[in-house]
Scaffold this active site. Structure first.
Site, PDB file in Angstrom:
ATOM      1  N   MET A   1       9.921  -6.954   4.582  1.00 27.61           N
ATOM      2  CA  MET A   1      10.034  -7.617   5.881  1.00 27.61           C
ATOM      3  C   MET A   1      11.272  -8.504   6.005  1.00 27.61           C
ATOM      4  SD  MET A   1       7.520  -6.210   7.279  1.00 27.61           S
ATOM      5  CE  MET A   1       7.420  -7.090   8.832  1.00 27.61           C
TER       6      MET A   1
ATOM      7  N   HIS B   1       8.675   3.293   9.139  1.00 24.12           N
ATOM      8  CA  HIS B   1       8.513   2.428  10.311  1.00 24.12           C
ATOM      9  C   HIS B   1       7.312   2.909  11.111  1.00 24.12           C
ATOM     10  CE1 HIS B   1       9.690  -0.304  13.500  1.00 24.12           C
ATOM     11  NE2 HIS B   1       9.522   0.678  14.359  1.00 24.12           N
TER      12      HIS B   1
ATOM     13  N   SER C   1       0.825  -1.215   0.000  1.00 23.92           N
ATOM     14  CA  SER C   1       0.000   0.000   0.000  1.00 23.92           C
ATOM     15  C   SER C   1       0.861   1.268   0.000  1.00 23.92           C
ATOM     16  CB  SER C   1      -0.975   0.008   1.183  1.00 23.92           C
ATOM     17  OG  SER C   1      -0.322   0.164   2.416  1.00 23.92           O
ATOM     18  N   ASN C   2       1.973   1.258   0.718  1.00 22.69           N
ATOM     19  CA  ASN C   2       2.858   2.426   0.677  1.00 22.69           C
ATOM     20  C   ASN C   2       3.536   2.549  -0.683  1.00 22.69           C
ATOM     21  OD1 ASN C   2       2.970   4.096   3.119  1.00 22.69           O
ATOM     22  ND2 ASN C   2       3.495   2.207   4.175  1.00 22.69           N
TER      23      ASN C   2
ATOM     24  N   LEU D   1      19.154  -1.628  13.156  1.00 27.88           N
ATOM     25  CA  LEU D   1      17.726  -1.748  12.863  1.00 27.88           C
ATOM     26  C   LEU D   1      16.956  -0.489  13.263  1.00 27.88           C
ATOM     27  CD1 LEU D   1      15.431  -3.693  11.917  1.00 27.88           C
ATOM     28  CD2 LEU D   1      15.183  -4.338  14.318  1.00 27.88           C
TER      29      LEU D   1
ATOM     30  N   GLU E   1       1.014   7.110   7.231  1.00 28.85           N
ATOM     31  CA  GLU E   1       2.135   6.623   6.416  1.00 28.85           C
ATOM     32  C   GLU E   1       1.923   7.010   4.964  1.00 28.85           C
ATOM     33  OE1 GLU E   1       3.169   2.476   6.896  1.00 28.85           O
ATOM     34  OE2 GLU E   1       2.581   2.511   9.011  1.00 28.85           O
TER      35      GLU E   1
ATOM     36  N   ASN F   1      13.340   4.118   4.636  1.00 30.53           N
ATOM     37  CA  ASN F   1      12.405   3.137   5.192  1.00 30.53           C
ATOM     38  C   ASN F   1      11.304   3.887   5.936  1.00 30.53           C
ATOM     39  OD1 ASN F   1      11.440   0.483   6.005  1.00 30.53           O
ATOM     40  ND2 ASN F   1      12.211   0.954   8.053  1.00 30.53           N
TER      41      ASN F   1
END
Length: 197
Positions: free
Chosen positions: A91, A110, A14-15, A145, A175, A108
């Site tokens: 992922m 998050h 979706s992003n 991370l 987002e 990224n």
């Protein structure tokens, strides 16, 4: 000069869709590849329908050999020659050598207000901690991370009756606003964090 963007996904993307839809008109970037670690990722079909090149490198075929998986993924990326890589629900944790190859050019998103709640289960952790707000963060990727320099954040109030699922749905809406806005600024050379309410 128009920037070339590769987007890495693991699921529905979706992003990725919002990023790709934003890269039109006078936008300084264009999507050149959507790649996934899962050949069955629904987002690959959507990307193809949008006219974007796709690639799949199935991580399961490599077992515990992360280096070989990353080498295969790198080969797909290098064919597309992106200037910027956007992780959008990808992922897999990427190794330091892979990340260093794209240092300063890999973004990224998050689902927490970093530096809070790196890793998984961010919404449940925010609710359990009694936080009054949650949100999402776009950051540069580093070998640590969820730890790179922050490029943007959007905040969402946590309601008394929120579940991890209801909170996740509202954060996802943000987002979809934040990532395209940050990518545009990043492609234009802007590195100051963008803060959305």
């Amino acid at each position: 000069m128009t920037k070339r963007v590769a987007i890495l996904i693991s699921g529905g993307g979706s992003n990725m869709i919002k990023l790709a839809q934003s890269m039109t008109g006078d936008h300084p970037a264009r999507p050149v590849l959507v790649a996934s670690n899962d050949p069955a990722a629904a987002g690959l079909d959507v990307a193809r329908e949008m006219g974007i090149e796709t690639a799949a490198v199935d991580h399961r075929a490599y077992g515990r050999d992360r280096a070989s998986f990353e080498a295969a993924l790198l080969a797909e990326l290098e064919r597309a020659a992106p200037d910027i890589i956007c992780l959008a629900g990808f992922m897999r944790v990427l190794g330091a050598e892979f990340v260093s190859r794209w240092e300063g050019r890999m973004l990224n998103i998050h689902p927490s207000l970093l530096p809070k709640y790196r890793g998984l289960d961010t919404h449940a952790r925010a609710i359990a901690a009694g936080d009054t707000e949650a949100g999402c963060t776009v950051h540069l990727v580093t070998p640590a991370l969820d730890d790179g320099p922050i490029l943007g954040q959007a905040r969402v109030p946590i309601r008394a009756d929120d579940t991890p699922q209801s909170l996740a749905a509202r954060v996802l809406e943000q987002e979809h606003r934040l990532y395209p806005a940050v990518l545009r600024r990043f492609a234009e050379g802007e590195r100051q964090p963008l803060m959305l309410d």
